[in-house]
Design an enzyme around this catalytic site. Sequence first.
Site, PDB file in Angstrom:
ATOM      1  N   ASP A 164      -0.543   6.343   7.059  1.00 30.80           N
ATOM      2  CA  ASP A 164      -0.935   4.877   7.567  1.00 30.80           C
ATOM      3  C   ASP A 164      -0.513   4.595   8.764  1.00 30.80           C
ATOM      4  O   ASP A 164      -0.523   3.639   9.580  1.00 30.80           O
ATOM      5  CB  ASP A 164       0.505   3.970   7.078  1.00 30.80           C
ATOM      6  CG  ASP A 164      -0.767   3.820   4.995  1.00 30.80           C
ATOM      7  OD1 ASP A 164      -1.352   3.726   5.378  1.00 30.80           O
ATOM      8  OD2 ASP A 164       0.563   3.341   4.097  1.00 30.80           O
TER       9      ASP A 164
ATOM     10  N   LYS B 257      -7.681   3.809  -3.896  1.00 33.70           N
ATOM     11  CA  LYS B 257      -7.878   4.987  -2.984  1.00 33.70           C
ATOM     12  C   LYS B 257      -8.564   5.694  -3.481  1.00 33.70           C
ATOM     13  O   LYS B 257      -8.766   6.892  -2.857  1.00 33.70           O
ATOM     14  CB  LYS B 257      -5.945   5.073  -2.390  1.00 33.70           C
ATOM     15  CG  LYS B 257      -6.182   3.425  -1.622  1.00 33.70           C
ATOM     16  CD  LYS B 257      -5.149   3.405  -0.932  1.00 33.70           C
ATOM     17  CE  LYS B 257      -4.547   1.830  -0.514  1.00 33.70           C
ATOM     18  NZ  LYS B 257      -3.145   1.936   0.160  1.00 33.70           N
TER      19      LYS B 257
ATOM     20  N   GLN C 227       2.824   3.587  -1.030  1.00 29.42           N
ATOM     21  CA  GLN C 227       2.253   2.207  -0.906  1.00 29.42           C
ATOM     22  C   GLN C 227       3.818   1.258  -1.624  1.00 29.42           C
ATOM     23  O   GLN C 227       4.731   1.419  -1.853  1.00 29.42           O
ATOM     24  CB  GLN C 227       1.538   2.455  -2.621  1.00 29.42           C
ATOM     25  CG  GLN C 227       0.989   0.768  -3.672  1.00 29.42           C
ATOM     26  CD  GLN C 227      -0.579   1.107  -2.138  1.00 29.42           C
ATOM     27  OE1 GLN C 227      -1.084   1.277  -1.448  1.00 29.42           O
ATOM     28  NE2 GLN C 227      -0.269  -0.714  -1.861  1.00 29.42           N
TER      29      GLN C 227
END
Length: 287
Positions: A116, A49, A93
């Site tokens: 997210d 990422k 994460q």
Amino acid sequence: MYTILDGKTLAEKILLEIKKEIKENKFSPTLAVVIVGNNSASKIYVENKNKKAKEIGINSQIISFKENISQKNLEKEIEKLSKDKNIHAILVQLPLPKHINPQAIIEKIPPNKDVDGFHPYNLGKLISGNEPYAKACTPLGIIRLLEEYNINIEGKNVVIVGRSNIVGKPLAAMFTNQNATVTLCHSKTKELPKICKQADILVCAIGQSKFFNKNYIKKDSIVIDVGINKNSEGKLTGDVNFENIKEKTSYITPVPKGIGPMTIAMLMLNTLNLYKNSKKNKSQRKG
């Protein structure tokens, strides 16, 4: 004859568009990625990422904490990032260590920095048919990929196998918002093959390698494989037995080069949109 839904090519196209927009407008979006502990898979995801973000002009910061950080201290660190005006998007994460409550951590991220789309505010907006600050990246990538191939969602029977907050539930809301009829299945669902065989669009997201075969597929259905598993040889496999079912489908995603690249592309798109939203709100406050 089936058609491959090529997520890799579409993702590259979207990333180039984002790169161009950032460069032309001299934007400076910043993404903070929080990782806790030494999970090797998580480290690889985070590095990927980070690399992709920097390639397209997004400032990416990896913020690492030791495995034994307390819930309280991690929440404090998230609050610091939340208050930093130079950070526009925050990602934590997952998975987190067992002693950390992930939902409490997600709720510490302000909805307008929740890249997210997992915050209850953003999920609530999505489920109520309104626009959240950000939508969950994998479901958003699935919808975008179907749109690219001009696949009409309205009126379709959609079966999603997997009810996670990351994929299944937000994806069910997105399909519902586009007037599909959605069945959300899980480990307690009875007669799963029978239900799957009714699907015009079947989404497989259970994390079991090659679980879905011809017995789960009706002729000419559209199959979306969200699974990322590794076989005994260390090779990536999906939840779908691709070779077994491909000829029975009209469209199918491969693993790799299917939904994985689209998830990354949507993360970058969400980061850019959160940045633009923050600048818009700032100019409105000045006005």
